[in-house]
Every structure is written in C-alpha cells, then in structure tokens.
Design a protein around this motif. Structure first.
Motif, mmCIF file in Angstrom:
data_model
loop_
_atom_site.group_PDB
_atom_site.id
_atom_site.type_symbol
_atom_site.label_atom_id
_atom_site.label_comp_id
_atom_site.label_asym_id
_atom_site.label_seq_id
_atom_site.Cartn_x
_atom_site.Cartn_y
_atom_site.Cartn_z
ATOM 1 N N ARG A 394 0.831 -1.209 0.000
ATOM 2 C CA ARG A 394 0.000 0.000 0.000
ATOM 3 C C ARG A 394 0.866 1.261 0.000
ATOM 4 O O ARG A 394 0.648 2.188 -0.793
ATOM 5 C CB ARG A 394 -0.905 0.030 1.235
ATOM 6 C CG ARG A 394 -1.649 1.359 1.336
ATOM 7 C CD ARG A 394 -2.253 1.609 2.695
ATOM 8 N NE ARG A 394 -1.258 1.533 3.761
ATOM 9 C CZ ARG A 394 -1.576 1.475 5.047
ATOM 10 N NH1 ARG A 394 -2.829 1.484 5.427
ATOM 11 N NH2 ARG A 394 -0.620 1.401 5.964
ATOM 12 N N ASP A 395 1.883 1.303 0.874
ATOM 13 C CA ASP A 395 2.710 2.509 0.964
ATOM 14 C C ASP A 395 3.393 2.787 -0.375
ATOM 15 O O ASP A 395 3.498 3.929 -0.806
ATOM 16 C CB ASP A 395 3.731 2.377 2.090
ATOM 17 C CG ASP A 395 3.044 2.342 3.461
ATOM 18 O OD1 ASP A 395 1.839 2.703 3.529
ATOM 19 O OD2 ASP A 395 3.692 1.938 4.448
ATOM 20 N N ARG A 396 3.833 1.731 -1.036
ATOM 21 C CA ARG A 396 4.500 1.914 -2.333
ATOM 22 C C ARG A 396 3.520 2.395 -3.408
ATOM 23 O O ARG A 396 3.881 3.193 -4.265
ATOM 24 C CB ARG A 396 5.151 0.601 -2.776
ATOM 25 C CG ARG A 396 6.379 0.269 -1.970
ATOM 26 C CD ARG A 396 6.953 -1.075 -2.374
ATOM 27 N NE ARG A 396 8.211 -1.315 -1.685
ATOM 28 C CZ ARG A 396 8.781 -2.503 -1.549
ATOM 29 N NH1 ARG A 396 8.195 -3.572 -2.071
ATOM 30 N NH2 ARG A 396 9.920 -2.626 -0.921
ATOM 31 N N ALA A 397 2.292 1.885 -3.365
ATOM 32 C CA ALA A 397 1.304 2.295 -4.375
ATOM 33 C C ALA A 397 0.926 3.768 -4.179
ATOM 34 O O ALA A 397 0.923 4.552 -5.136
ATOM 35 C CB ALA A 397 0.061 1.412 -4.283
ATOM 36 N N TYR A 398 0.633 4.147 -2.934
ATOM 37 C CA TYR A 398 0.241 5.545 -2.695
ATOM 38 C C TYR A 398 1.411 6.511 -2.893
ATOM 39 O O TYR A 398 1.215 7.662 -3.277
ATOM 40 C CB TYR A 398 -0.379 5.705 -1.305
ATOM 41 C CG TYR A 398 -1.825 5.250 -1.267
ATOM 42 C CD1 TYR A 398 -2.818 5.985 -1.922
ATOM 43 C CD2 TYR A 398 -2.205 4.097 -0.603
ATOM 44 C CE1 TYR A 398 -4.143 5.567 -1.908
ATOM 45 C CE2 TYR A 398 -3.524 3.667 -0.577
ATOM 46 C CZ TYR A 398 -4.494 4.407 -1.238
ATOM 47 O OH TYR A 398 -5.798 4.000 -1.227
ATOM 48 N N ALA A 399 2.643 6.041 -2.650
ATOM 49 C CA ALA A 399 3.801 6.906 -2.885
ATOM 50 C C ALA A 399 3.853 7.294 -4.364
ATOM 51 O O ALA A 399 4.178 8.437 -4.707
ATOM 52 C CB ALA A 399 5.092 6.205 -2.464
ATOM 53 N N MET A 400 3.512 6.381 -5.244
ATOM 54 C CA MET A 400 3.494 6.700 -6.678
ATOM 55 C C MET A 400 2.395 7.714 -6.969
ATOM 56 O O MET A 400 2.613 8.702 -7.680
ATOM 57 C CB MET A 400 3.254 5.430 -7.509
ATOM 58 C CG MET A 400 4.466 4.540 -7.601
ATOM 59 S SD MET A 400 4.224 3.258 -8.862
ATOM 60 C CE MET A 400 3.216 2.111 -7.969
ATOM 61 N N ALA A 401 1.217 7.475 -6.410
ATOM 62 C CA ALA A 401 0.089 8.388 -6.656
ATOM 63 C C ALA A 401 0.457 9.804 -6.216
ATOM 64 O O ALA A 401 0.123 10.782 -6.894
ATOM 65 C CB ALA A 401 -1.146 7.902 -5.906
ATOM 66 N N ASP A 402 1.179 9.898 -5.090
ATOM 67 C CA ASP A 402 1.471 11.209 -4.523
ATOM 68 C C ASP A 402 2.460 12.016 -5.346
ATOM 69 O O ASP A 402 2.563 13.226 -5.182
ATOM 70 C CB ASP A 402 1.960 11.050 -3.078
ATOM 71 C CG ASP A 402 0.827 10.595 -2.162
ATOM 72 O OD1 ASP A 402 -0.351 10.809 -2.538
ATOM 73 O OD2 ASP A 402 1.112 10.014 -1.101
#
Ligand code: AMP
Ligand code: GLY
Length: 421
Positions: A394-402
């Motif tokens: 999750r942290d890696r996925a949202y880091a991309m979105a951000d």
C-alpha cells in the motif's frame, strides 16, 4: 513466441507487462492498447470484436498466441473464430463465455452442478416478477440477465427499490440484456474473488483478490468497475478455497464439459463467504480489472507459461510458483466518474515513476498526444505495487500516486481498509 493481446485497459497493460518478463516472448502486439501499453509494446488498431479481422491480422503478423482480455470479444465469439483459423488462444468459446454473458445460464449450471449459490427465480414478464418480490420481501437482488457493463445488478434493501428495478429493466434500461431478469436471495457475508485457469478439464487456482467497488471512501457512493484491489484476500483461506474448488469450480467445469462446451481460459468466480463457506455470486469469463493488475504483479513472467499451458490443455502438469508476497493497486479516476467526466486532461509526472518488479503504474484509460499523456476514460491509472506485507504494498502504491500531478484525477485513500484499518 509472437504474442497478441486484445484489449486496451489496465488489465491488458498488466498482462502485457507480465508477458514481457518471460524470455519466451519475442514480440508483443496489443490491440488497441493505450498510451502506457505503447511504451512497452507495439499497438495495433484493429476491431477486436471482429474475429475474422483479428484472425487475419494474427496470420499476417505471424502471431503464435493470442490472449483475449475483455469479455466483449469473448461473448462475441472471437475465440471461436481464432481457433477455427488454427490459432492458439487464451479465452473461452462463445458458448462457454455464457457463464458471464447470461446470469440465468450460470444459475442453471449451478443447479446441475449442485454448486452453492443464492436461491433464485427467472422472469420475462413484469407481473410475475413483482409478485415474486412481494412474496419474498427485501432485501433482495434483481439482475438483468445479459451483459450490462457491471450496471445490471440492483441490490435492493427495500421492496419498493426492487419493484422499481423491475420496471427499469423491463422498461429497456439495459436493452436486450434486461429482456430476462433473475431475482435472487440476498446473501450476507464478505465478498472475495477467486481466479482459476482452466483447460476444459483441469482447474488451477492462480490467486485470490478483493476489489473495492464503491467510488467513495468507507465503501460509500455508487458502484464502479473497481477503485482498487489487493491480493491475496485473507478471507478466502486455503481451506475455503479447497472446499470451493470441490463444491463449485470443479463441478462447474465438469458440467460445462458434459454439455459439449468445455471452459478454457480464466474463470473468475465472485464468492460470498460466510461461516467458512463460499457461495457463488457470479462468474466472469476473463480476468478482473483491476484484480488482474495485482495478480500479474505477483505472478510475473510465469503468467505467460500458465496461460499457454491452459491454451494447450497442459494444466495437469503446470505448477504455480508462489511467493509469500502481497500486492495492491489503487485506481486513479477522472473527477465525476462513475458519472460523467471530462476526457483530455493532462497527466504530469508519469516519467518520474519507478518501473520495477515491485512498482508499476498501469494505464487504464490514457491516450498520447503531442508528447503528452491525456486522460481518456473514467478509470485512468492503476498504481500497483508489491511488498512483503500488504502495508508495504500500500505505501508503495500511494507513494506513486502522490508524485503525480493530475488535478482532475481522484483516488480512494482507504484501499485495503478491511485488513489495514
Ligand atoms: P454481479 O454483477 O453479479 O457481481 O453483482 C454485483 C455485485 O452485487 C456483487 O459484487 C455483490 O456485491 C452484489 N450481489 C450480487 N448478487 C448478490 C446476492 N445474491 N446477494 C448479495 N449481494 C449480491
Ligand atoms: N473489478 C470487477 C470486474 O472486473 O468485474
């Protein structure tokens, strides 16, 4: 091996990405593809609903293997046309794709196979359908029989809602898909998806996932095609999966084979799970979108070997190499989705995103123009990541979105809430 993938969404970008990890793949063409797919494969503009045109294209381009992504070409019989032309295909025949294309057909198969599912009745006229609803009471589920782009199911919490759904469906809201209606018992429990490769005889599970269908955080708001997903789905434990294979999947395949319409391809079973048992909600005859994105991230290049084994009727000898990992995908959609939304807004920051075995941005609805990437659909990007834990994914996925700069896009911040809180 020269490979052709049909489709142009996030599911097909993920399939293309996985296929390219496999050294067996010499050349990859995706039709029609999208701006993200064009970065890794050749895109071809052919009518993927026209089996004759696809067969001709495949022969002209020395294609050895065709993977069909979406349900529309499958329901239109494209796999049949390709097989008739002597081509190797991953995807069910038109007759077998009825497991998705007709809800009453699926119910009939469940009856014959003894597979646990909701009690139901089917109707072609308003008055008896309404009588049945009044008899049964709410909550109750009303479904248009045919393909309705995920919109043909009304889970009615009140009798009035169910009666209104009957008027809408027989009133033509879903066109021919609503000429027959299935009314089902409302099932309680937790939903999860199960993906099984089939070669007509053998069934090989390749993963579980959970989707987030509502547009808003906390599972509020209207239904969508899916706003995010993760794999594995802990609620679908090994014990429940084994029981579902024995009670639902294998009997379904046996019944399809017995009828002379063996099922080949991926069978996507939607389950309702309660008290340690899965009951069937629906079948789809293709990979889920966005569930495919998390499955492909976990399987990588072996996905090609497995799909090829299914197409060549060799699944009995195939094995999945499981990593003890987790994957999550977060969907970025265009403001307004699933209602009306704008197309053509620019997405910036895509070039700076990592592209690794643990982090990929799959494009679901994009188009390239003058060196820019533009949104070209409701669901636009799938930020997909893998990790040792779901929290890490999750942290890696949202880091991309951000890191993306796309003011006209939005996402849900709570993908994985059932597990991560
Ligand atoms: P379907 O298109 O059949 O997957 O239905 C869409 C959604 O409606 C499912 O994912 C479930 O959330 C819900 N649904 C469908 N059938 C039932 C049922 N019999 N009981 C409860 N929920 C259902
Ligand atoms: N994500 C749901 C589906 O592909 O049908």
């Amino acid at each position: 091996m020269n490979i052709l993938i049909l489709g142009g969404g996030g599911r097909e970008h993920a399939l293309a990405w996985a296929v390219l990890q496999n050294p067996k793949c010499d050349k990859l063409i995706v039709a029609p593809g999208n701006a993200g797919i064009a970065r890794i494969a050749e895109c071809a503009d052919i009518d993927i609903l026209d089996g004759g045109a696809v067969a001709e294209f495949a022969q002209e381009n020395a294609v050895d293997f065709i993977i069909i992504g979406p349900e529309a070409p499958l329901a239109a019989g494209v796999a049949d046309r390709l097989r008739e032309a002597g081509l190797l295909v991953f995807g069910p025949s038109q007759a077998a794709a009825r497991l998705e294309a007709s809800k009453s057909f699926t119910k009939e198969i469940c009856d014959a196979a003894g597979a646990p599912t909701a009690a139901y009745a089917r109707f072609t006229d308003v008055a008896p359908a309404k009588d049945y609803i009044r008899q049964q009471g709410a909550p109750i589920v009303v479904k248009a029989d045919g393909l309705a782009a995920g919109k043909g199911v009304i889970v009615a919490m009140t009798e009035a809602e169910a009666l209104e759904a009957i008027d809408d469906m027989f009133g033509g809201e879903f066109g021919a898909a609503g000429a027959e209606v299935v009314i089902e018992e409302f099932m309680e429990g937790e939903e999860a998806s199960f993906f099984v490769l089939c070669d007509g005889e053998t069934a090989l599970p390749i993963g579980t996932a959970q989707d987030h269908k509502r547009v808003g955080e906390g599972d509020e708001g209207p239904n969508t095609g899916g706003m995010g997903a993760y794999s594995p789905a802990p609620v679908l434990s090994d014990a429940i999966a084994e029981r579902a294979m024995a009670e639902i999947i294998r009997p379904t395949l046996a019944e399809m084979a017995k009828r002379g319409t063996p099922y080949e391809g991926v069978l996507y079973a939607g389950f309702m799970i309660k008290d340690g048992q899965a009951r069937l909600v629906e079948y789809n005859c293709r990979f889920g979108d966005p569930e495919c994105q998390v499955l492909m991230m976990r399987l990588g290049g072996q996905a090609l070997d497995l799909m090829q084994a299914a197409a060549e009727h060799r699944l009995a000898e195939a094995r999945v190499n499981w990593a003890d990992d987790h994957a999550m995908t977060v969907v970025m959609a265009a403001e307004g989705y699933p209602g009306s939304y704008r197309k053509g807004t620019q997405i910036r920051g895509l070039d700076a995103l990592p592209e690794t075995a643990a982090q990929m941005c799959f494009h679901a609805g994009t188009r390239a123009a003058e060196g820019k990437v533009l949104a070209n659909g409701g669901r636009v990007l799938n930020l997909t990541a893998r990790g040792a834990t779901l929290a890490e994914a999750r942290d890696r996925a949202y880091a991309m979105a951000d890191t993306l700069d796309w003011p006209e896009g939005f996402l849900r911040r709570d993908i994985g809430w059932r597990i991560l809180g």
